[in-house]
Design an enzyme around this catalytic site. Structure first.
Site, mmCIF file in Angstrom:
data_model
loop_
_atom_site.group_PDB
_atom_site.id
_atom_site.type_symbol
_atom_site.label_atom_id
_atom_site.label_comp_id
_atom_site.label_asym_id
_atom_site.label_seq_id
_atom_site.Cartn_x
_atom_site.Cartn_y
_atom_site.Cartn_z
ATOM 1 N N HIS A 1 86.361 64.090 -56.146
ATOM 2 C CA HIS A 1 85.861 64.711 -54.971
ATOM 3 C C HIS A 1 87.183 65.071 -53.912
ATOM 4 O O HIS A 1 86.733 66.353 -53.653
ATOM 5 C CB HIS A 1 84.914 63.767 -54.423
ATOM 6 C CG HIS A 1 83.965 63.185 -55.194
ATOM 7 N ND1 HIS A 1 83.142 63.942 -56.410
ATOM 8 C CD2 HIS A 1 83.294 62.213 -55.219
ATOM 9 C CE1 HIS A 1 82.265 63.244 -56.780
ATOM 10 N NE2 HIS A 1 82.272 62.059 -56.400
ATOM 11 N N GLN B 1 80.216 64.785 -43.888
ATOM 12 C CA GLN B 1 78.973 63.858 -43.827
ATOM 13 C C GLN B 1 79.368 62.576 -43.050
ATOM 14 O O GLN B 1 80.469 62.340 -42.893
ATOM 15 C CB GLN B 1 78.163 63.546 -44.973
ATOM 16 C CG GLN B 1 79.147 62.643 -45.828
ATOM 17 C CD GLN B 1 78.754 62.576 -47.135
ATOM 18 O OE1 GLN B 1 78.184 63.414 -47.910
ATOM 19 N NE2 GLN B 1 79.156 61.506 -47.911
HETATM 20 C C1 BG6 Z 1 79.938 59.179 -56.554
HETATM 21 C C2 BG6 Z 1 80.745 57.900 -56.753
HETATM 22 O O1 BG6 Z 1 80.734 60.074 -57.288
HETATM 23 O O2 BG6 Z 1 79.952 59.668 -55.209
HETATM 24 C C3 BG6 Z 1 79.986 56.841 -55.901
HETATM 25 O O3 BG6 Z 1 80.612 57.594 -58.149
HETATM 26 C C4 BG6 Z 1 79.915 57.251 -54.543
HETATM 27 O O4 BG6 Z 1 80.990 55.590 -56.004
HETATM 28 C C5 BG6 Z 1 79.140 58.734 -54.162
HETATM 29 O O5 BG6 Z 1 79.082 56.216 -53.732
HETATM 30 C C6 BG6 Z 1 79.482 59.212 -52.905
HETATM 31 O O6 BG6 Z 1 78.346 60.397 -52.830
HETATM 32 P P1 BG6 Z 1 78.039 60.809 -51.538
HETATM 33 O O7 BG6 Z 1 77.289 61.958 -51.832
HETATM 34 O O8 BG6 Z 1 76.975 59.672 -51.022
HETATM 35 O O9 BG6 Z 1 78.851 60.808 -50.505
#
Ligand code: BG6
Length: 490
Positions: free
Chosen positions: A241, A379
């Site tokens: 990410h 976010q």
């Molecule tokens: C996922 C991870 O890829 O992304 C999680 O495996 C994490 O650990 C999540 O909680 C967070 O995603 P978002 O969209 O809720 O920020």
């Protein structure tokens, strides 16, 4: 085309991701009129379930975007009538042949395109991809397969996985999802940079002092400890990410908005990164805390699915450099953690000091506070704001650091689609801009693998931080060694 149809199979239909994201997104797309007119949604998993039980399971996950919105109930009913469940093993060719006949039956005599979403643990990726490709792919249209991370644990395992998948699927058929790329503000990064005159000329080492990419969550691993302990926060959040955000942020202008042109630029950034250094890494793990109201927050090690004495980092902070002409010498700092004080994902760009600033002494403000900062808030409270200096109105001269603020809520006042909606729609439309290409994945692993191996071979102990805190103090020292102060804490 008229008369053609699309079948969408969720392999791992009873899993968490399917329930939380995939089915609700498919419904939202149908609701918005984005799915082809003829579609089938098929759930595939090992558990035995009647069609009614499956419909109940899906129904419990669906919501109407606008409450009491007109026709939502009817639409749900129609959507459910297009949902079908098939149970089978993941490693049985014969079960996939059954899936194939169920699909054909639902498709009737139409030309049919098929999508498979592999929402399953990595240990069975390869079996399922092979079985789906060999026994259940479309005979009359295209077949596309969506895969989720983890794509391996390091370069070697990722390569082995890619090679095994490539025996069954072409690169063109493979959609590697990173759901952060489906988030509105990340999709907007290129628009911000390349459609506004005022940012791109400043987007380089001459004007930018540092870039911070920050992710925090106010909860721990909560039952996912088994998975998490095998991967840790660096593999779970940073290698995918946050690194994707960095690549989009830092890439050169692409030749066009074509998927290949964009991904060519991203991969160049990844390959220009300086090897990561243990000196520039801080790791942490959350410990338990009793709050003043008596609530007990568990330590990572209290999770029964976590091995005793695990050194797995639930927090990491890293200083990185991109050794290319645009970014030479600019620190890119990343920070990601679970069980911190808030939920937040953002990019902060701190600009350099104004040379010969006339107001330097006149203000009473610390020079650091006088610099401009651009914040891209992914976010919550999606938005973009730019901190500028302004004279406090009135007699005398006092400066104030205030915000030019584009809050999505007040500007657009509409609910943003979930990242999964956008990405699933892209798969339906064959748009690969927001999916990870094989060479990007390789470059991302090449960057992180030596660091991860060192961390694990040397059994480096994480710094403990209390659940719900701002994370380990080491992250501040790391930042200050690179001349940086975290923008989210000041
Ligand atoms: C996922 C991870 O890829 O992304 C999680 O495996 C994490 O650990 C999540 O909680 C967070 O995603 P978002 O969209 O809720 O920020």
């Amino acid at each position: 085309t008229e008369g053609s149809c699309m079948s969408f199979t969720v392999v791992g239909a009873s899993g968490d991701l399917a329930k939380k994201k995939i089915f609700p997104s498919l419904f939202a797309l149908y609701y918005e009129g984005m799915l082809p007119e003829n579609f089938n949604i098929v759930g595939y998993a090992r558990s035995k379930m009647t069609q009614d039980e499956f419909h109940d399971l899906i129904a419990s996950t669906l919501t109407c975007r606008v409450e009491n919105s007109e026709g939502c109930g009817e639409k749900m009913e129609y959507f459910l009538s297009r949902c079908l469940y098939v149970s089978g093993q993941y490693n049985e060719a014969a079960d996939f042949a059954q899936l194939d006949s169920a699909l054909s039956q639902a498709e009737g005599n139409r030309e049919a395109n098929r999508i498979f979403y592999l929402s399953i643990p990595p240990s069975i990726f390869i079996d399922v991809a092979k079985n789906a490709a060999d026994n259940a792919s479309s005979k009359t249209g295209w077949t596309r397969v969506i895969v989720e991370k983890p794509f391996g644990r390091d370069s070697q395992s990722s390569k082995a996985l890619s090679e095994a998948l490539a025996l069954s699927l072409t690169e063109e058929q493979t959609y590697r999802i990173d759901h952060y790329l489906g988030k509105e503000l990340i999709d907007n990064l290129a628009v911000l940079r390349f459609s506004n005159l005022v940012f791109e000329p400043l987007w380089n080492r001459q004007y930018i002092r540092n870039v911070q990419i920050i992710f925090s969550e106010p909860f721990g691993t909560e039952g996912r400890g088994g998975y998490f302990d095998h991967y840790n926060i660096i593999r779970d959040i940073m290698q995918n990410h946050l690194l994707q955000m960095l690549a989009l942020f830092a890439m050169e202008p692409p030749v066009s908005l074509d998927a290949e042109d964009i991904r060519n630029e991203k991969v160049k950034v990844l390959r220009s990164m300086r090897p990561l250094d243990m000196e520039n890494l801080v790791i942490g793990q959350y410990k338990g805390r009793k709050s003043t109201n008596g609530q007990d927050y568990p330590a990572y090690l209290d999770d029964p699915t976590v091995p005793e004495g695990s050194l797995c980092p639930t927090f990491a902070s890293l200083a990185m450099y991109i050794d290319n002409p645009r970014w030479d010498g600019v620190p890119f700092l990343m920070k990601a953690g679970k069980a911190l004080n808030k939920r937040c994902a953002e990019i902060r760009v701190q600009f350099r000091h104004v040379p010969g600033n006339l107001y330097k002494n006149a203000t009473g403000l610390d020079e650091n506070l006088l610099t401009n900062e651009l914040v891209i808030r992914i976010q919550p409270d999606e938005g973009i704001y730019l901190k500028i200096n302004n004279k406090v109105p009135g007699l005398g001269l006092r400066l104030d650091n205030s915000r030019l603020d584009l809050s999505y809520k007040s500007r657009y006042n509409k609910e943003l689609p979930d990242a999964y909606e956008r990405l699933i729609l892209d798969v339906v439309n064959g748009d690969k801009r927001l999916f990870i290409r094989n060479d990007e994945l390789e470059a991302a692993w090449a960057l992180f693998t030596p660091l991860l191996h060192k961390l694990e071979d040397d059994k480096i102990a994480p710094e403990l931080y209390p659940y719900g805190s701002r994370g380990p103090i080491g992250a501040h020292y790391l930042a200050s060694r690179h001349g940086v102060r975290w923008g989210d804490l000041s």
